[in-house]
Design an enzyme around this catalytic site. Structure first.
Site, PDB file in Angstrom:
ATOM      1  N   ILE A  12       0.823  -1.210   0.000  1.00 41.15           N
ATOM      2  CA  ILE A  12       0.000   0.000   0.000  1.00 41.15           C
ATOM      3  C   ILE A  12       0.860   1.264   0.000  1.00 41.15           C
ATOM      4  O   ILE A  12       0.417   2.316  -0.481  1.00 41.15           O
ATOM      5  CB  ILE A  12      -1.017  -0.011   1.169  1.00 41.15           C
ATOM      6  CG1 ILE A  12      -2.232   0.864   0.823  1.00 41.15           C
ATOM      7  CG2 ILE A  12      -0.415   0.384   2.480  1.00 41.15           C
ATOM      8  CD1 ILE A  12      -3.014   0.423  -0.364  1.00 41.15           C
ATOM      9  N   TYR A  54      12.700   2.575  11.125  1.00 36.48           N
ATOM     10  CA  TYR A  54      11.569   3.505  11.283  1.00 36.48           C
ATOM     11  C   TYR A  54      11.956   4.628  12.246  1.00 36.48           C
ATOM     12  O   TYR A  54      11.638   5.788  12.042  1.00 36.48           O
ATOM     13  CB  TYR A  54      10.327   2.783  11.825  1.00 36.48           C
ATOM     14  CG  TYR A  54       9.830   1.620  10.984  1.00 36.48           C
ATOM     15  CD1 TYR A  54      10.115   1.528   9.623  1.00 36.48           C
ATOM     16  CD2 TYR A  54       9.053   0.609  11.548  1.00 36.48           C
ATOM     17  CE1 TYR A  54       9.654   0.459   8.852  1.00 36.48           C
ATOM     18  CE2 TYR A  54       8.571  -0.453  10.785  1.00 36.48           C
ATOM     19  CZ  TYR A  54       8.886  -0.527   9.450  1.00 36.48           C
ATOM     20  OH  TYR A  54       8.417  -1.573   8.692  1.00 36.48           O
ATOM     21  N   LYS A  93      -5.939   1.680   7.556  1.00 32.49           N
ATOM     22  CA  LYS A  93      -7.010   0.933   8.196  1.00 32.49           C
ATOM     23  C   LYS A  93      -6.556  -0.515   8.342  1.00 32.49           C
ATOM     24  O   LYS A  93      -5.707  -0.950   7.541  1.00 32.49           O
ATOM     25  CB  LYS A  93      -8.338   1.023   7.445  1.00 32.49           C
ATOM     26  CG  LYS A  93      -8.299   0.945   5.918  1.00 32.49           C
ATOM     27  CD  LYS A  93      -7.715  -0.213   5.193  1.00 32.49           C
ATOM     28  CE  LYS A  93      -8.258  -1.581   5.346  1.00 32.49           C
ATOM     29  NZ  LYS A  93      -7.595  -2.612   4.532  1.00 32.49           N
TER      30      LYS A  93
HETATM   31  N1  LIG Z   1      -6.398   1.538   1.735  1.00 38.88           N
HETATM   32  C1  LIG Z   1      -6.303   0.420   1.041  1.00 38.88           C
HETATM   33  O1  LIG Z   1      -6.887   0.249  -0.025  1.00 38.88           O
HETATM   34  C2  LIG Z   1      -5.418  -0.662   1.574  1.00 38.88           C
HETATM   35  C3  LIG Z   1      -5.068  -1.703   0.735  1.00 38.88           C
HETATM   36  C4  LIG Z   1      -4.173  -2.651   1.222  1.00 38.88           C
HETATM   37  C5  LIG Z   1      -3.726  -2.564   2.527  1.00 38.88           C
HETATM   38  N2  LIG Z   1      -4.121  -1.542   3.322  1.00 38.88           N
HETATM   39  C6  LIG Z   1      -3.656  -1.461   4.732  1.00 38.88           C
HETATM   40  O2  LIG Z   1      -2.281  -1.121   4.727  1.00 38.88           O
HETATM   41  C7  LIG Z   1      -1.582  -1.844   5.756  1.00 38.88           C
HETATM   42  C8  LIG Z   1      -0.428  -2.588   5.112  1.00 38.88           C
HETATM   43  O3  LIG Z   1      -0.937  -3.469   4.149  1.00 38.88           O
HETATM   44  P1  LIG Z   1      -0.040  -3.977   2.898  1.00 38.88           P
HETATM   45  O4  LIG Z   1      -0.964  -4.776   2.058  1.00 38.88           O
HETATM   46  O5  LIG Z   1       0.699  -2.872   2.287  1.00 38.88           O
HETATM   47  O6  LIG Z   1       0.948  -4.955   3.680  1.00 38.88           O
HETATM   48  P2  LIG Z   1       2.390  -5.463   3.241  1.00 38.88           P
HETATM   49  O7  LIG Z   1       2.531  -5.437   1.753  1.00 38.88           O
HETATM   50  O8  LIG Z   1       2.610  -6.728   3.963  1.00 38.88           O
HETATM   51  O9  LIG Z   1       3.347  -4.317   3.800  1.00 38.88           O
HETATM   52  C9  LIG Z   1       3.426  -4.043   5.154  1.00 38.88           C
HETATM   53  C10 LIG Z   1       4.819  -3.526   5.443  1.00 38.88           C
HETATM   54  O10 LIG Z   1       4.899  -3.357   6.857  1.00 38.88           O
HETATM   55  C11 LIG Z   1       6.248  -3.532   7.264  1.00 38.88           C
HETATM   56  N3  LIG Z   1       6.340  -4.431   8.424  1.00 38.88           N
HETATM   57  C12 LIG Z   1       6.928  -4.106   9.608  1.00 38.88           C
HETATM   58  N4  LIG Z   1       6.899  -5.113  10.466  1.00 38.88           N
HETATM   59  C13 LIG Z   1       6.301  -6.127   9.806  1.00 38.88           C
HETATM   60  C14 LIG Z   1       5.998  -7.457  10.182  1.00 38.88           C
HETATM   61  N5  LIG Z   1       6.293  -7.948  11.395  1.00 38.88           N
HETATM   62  N6  LIG Z   1       5.370  -8.234   9.268  1.00 38.88           N
HETATM   63  C15 LIG Z   1       5.046  -7.745   8.061  1.00 38.88           C
HETATM   64  N7  LIG Z   1       5.303  -6.486   7.654  1.00 38.88           N
HETATM   65  C16 LIG Z   1       5.937  -5.687   8.525  1.00 38.88           C
HETATM   66  C17 LIG Z   1       7.005  -4.100   6.083  1.00 38.88           C
HETATM   67  O11 LIG Z   1       7.760  -3.036   5.551  1.00 38.88           O
HETATM   68  P3  LIG Z   1       9.362  -3.006   5.613  1.00 38.88           P
HETATM   69  O12 LIG Z   1       9.808  -4.419   5.364  1.00 38.88           O
HETATM   70  O13 LIG Z   1       9.672  -2.090   4.522  1.00 38.88           O
HETATM   71  O14 LIG Z   1       9.769  -2.499   6.958  1.00 38.88           O
HETATM   72  C18 LIG Z   1       5.928  -4.485   5.083  1.00 38.88           C
HETATM   73  O15 LIG Z   1       6.354  -4.352   3.769  1.00 38.88           O
HETATM   74  C19 LIG Z   1      -2.617  -2.733   6.425  1.00 38.88           C
HETATM   75  O16 LIG Z   1      -3.057  -2.166   7.622  1.00 38.88           O
HETATM   76  C20 LIG Z   1      -3.769  -2.799   5.417  1.00 38.88           C
HETATM   77  O17 LIG Z   1      -5.055  -2.923   5.997  1.00 38.88           O
HETATM   78  C21 LIG Z   1      -4.943  -0.586   2.854  1.00 38.88           C
END
Ligand SMILES: NC(=O)c1ccc[n+]([C@@H]2O[C@H](COP(=O)([O-])OP(=O)(O)OC[C@H]3O[C@@H](n4cnc5c(N)ncnc54)[C@H](OP(=O)(O)O)[C@@H]3O)[C@@H](O)[C@H]2O)c1
Length: 325
Positions: A12, A54, A93
């Protein structure tokens, strides 16, 4: 210009970065636990700084507002840390795992005169705002009932945050948050909430649920699922007609019908970028106006949804491993 810093270089964060870049905003810093990943986002989107931690980014006094793009299970910790460093916040969210955590964040932000908003971008979409205006003008008469669904087959994402209880995994906090927000946005807070749920047999988190809201005059049936694609439409029935908001969570199109199911009005507003531009503009305007809360995504609106999600999880006996304060 507000200088944004991003926490977490995941999926995201790319949507946010694309929107901010095309808006001509200030992409100041990106932080990842992996410095090389931060550098690759820096190169792709033109961030001024890349950080491999961070906290190092939060120490940078030039970061004005932090966009928290980590899994929900980490939002509380990351927001409290960002507030310690005096940063304004836009947080993905679901805002926190429960209402108690959100209350603590809002309290601390208020004490420190800092802006905080949940990135519930749907509420800022022009189609949603226009649809509300037409409903208020009684184009479909008095509201009688509502159906909202959001589901997709997430099987290929087993092993991701979506299925990790420690990260707030399960359908409710990932997509249930949208259907509940949508129902509350149009109908208000229900008098009664009932539900059925399918829990993962080994890990206990929720895979799909059916939620029923009862009001004085109306009702809402909400469905969400990580097991299959659902219609993903919000449909509201009124005494003089109905409205359908197609792909309501990223809405670009709403269709109004009369009681004979003939189209009486349509709203089509394609995103100018990817839909995130509206909420980002909302954050920028609010901070520039010295507001600590968005007029569109209020602290109370975030709390209302979290309280219902708490109530649902309590009725299912579902807790997250790290949801204490
Ligand atoms: N608004 C929307 O349409 C939308 C769509 C999708 C998701 N979201 C929200 O955005 C948030 C992230 O979702 P995402 O789909 O982007 O997730 P993601 O691809 O898994 O990315 C999350 C990022 O968080 C960091 N992170 C830090 N500690 C972590 C851990 N223990 N396990 C996994 N990741 C960790 C990592 O970044 P680093 O490795 O770079 O530190 C990871 O790349 C969620 O709360 C989700 O509900 C919103």
């Amino acid at each position: 210009m507000i200088r944004f810093g991003v926490i977490g270089a995941g999926r995201i964060a790319q949507t946010f970065s694309t929107a901010l870049q095309k808006m001509g905003g200030n992409l100041y810093a990106i932080a990842s636990r992996d410095f090389e990943k931060a550098q690759s986002y820096q190169k792709q989107y033109g961030y001024t700084k890349a950080y491999g931690s961070y906290e190092m980014m939060l120490e940078d006094p030039l970061v004005d507002c932090v966009y928290i793009a980590t899994p929900h299970g980490l939002h509380y910790t990351h927001m409290m840390l960002a507030l310690d460093y005096g940063k304004h916040i836009l947080c993905e969210k679901s805002f926190t795992l429960n209402a108690q955590q959100a209350q603590a964040v809002f309290k601390k932000a208020k004490l420190n005169n800092l802006f905080v908003m949940e990135a519930m971008w749907t509420k800022y979409l022009p189609v949603i705002m226009e649809t509300k205006k037409w409903i208020d003008q009684k184009i479909i008469g008095d509201l009688q009932s509502m159906e909202v669904s959001f589901g997709f087959d997430a099987e290929h994402r087993r092993g991701s945050r979506l299925f990790d209880p420690a990260m707030g995994g399960g359908a409710l906090l990932d997509i249930g948050v949208y259907v509940i927000t949508c129902a509350i946005d149009f109908l208000g807070i229900p008098k009664e909430v009932k539900s059925t749920v399918e829990l993962d047999p080994s890990h206990g988190f929720d895979l799909k649920e059916d939620i029923h809201f009862t009001y004085e005059q109306t009702s809402a049936h909400l469905k969400c699922s990580l097991l299959e694609k659902l219609e993903n439409v919000a449909r509201i029935q009124g005494s003089k007609g109905s409205v359908e908001i197609i792909d309501f969570w990223k809405a670009e199109h709403a269709i109004f019908y009369n009681l004979k199911h003939e189209i009486i009005h349509e709203i089509k507003i394609p995103h100018t970028i990817n839909g995130f531009e509206y909420q980002i503009q909302g954050v920028i305007s609010s901070i520039e106006d010295h507001r600590f809360e968005s007029p569109v995504i209020t602290h109370q609106s975030t709390l209302d949804v979290l309280k219902i999600m708490d109530q649902l999880r309590q009725s299912w006996g579902l807790t997250f491993p790290n949801e204490t304060l």
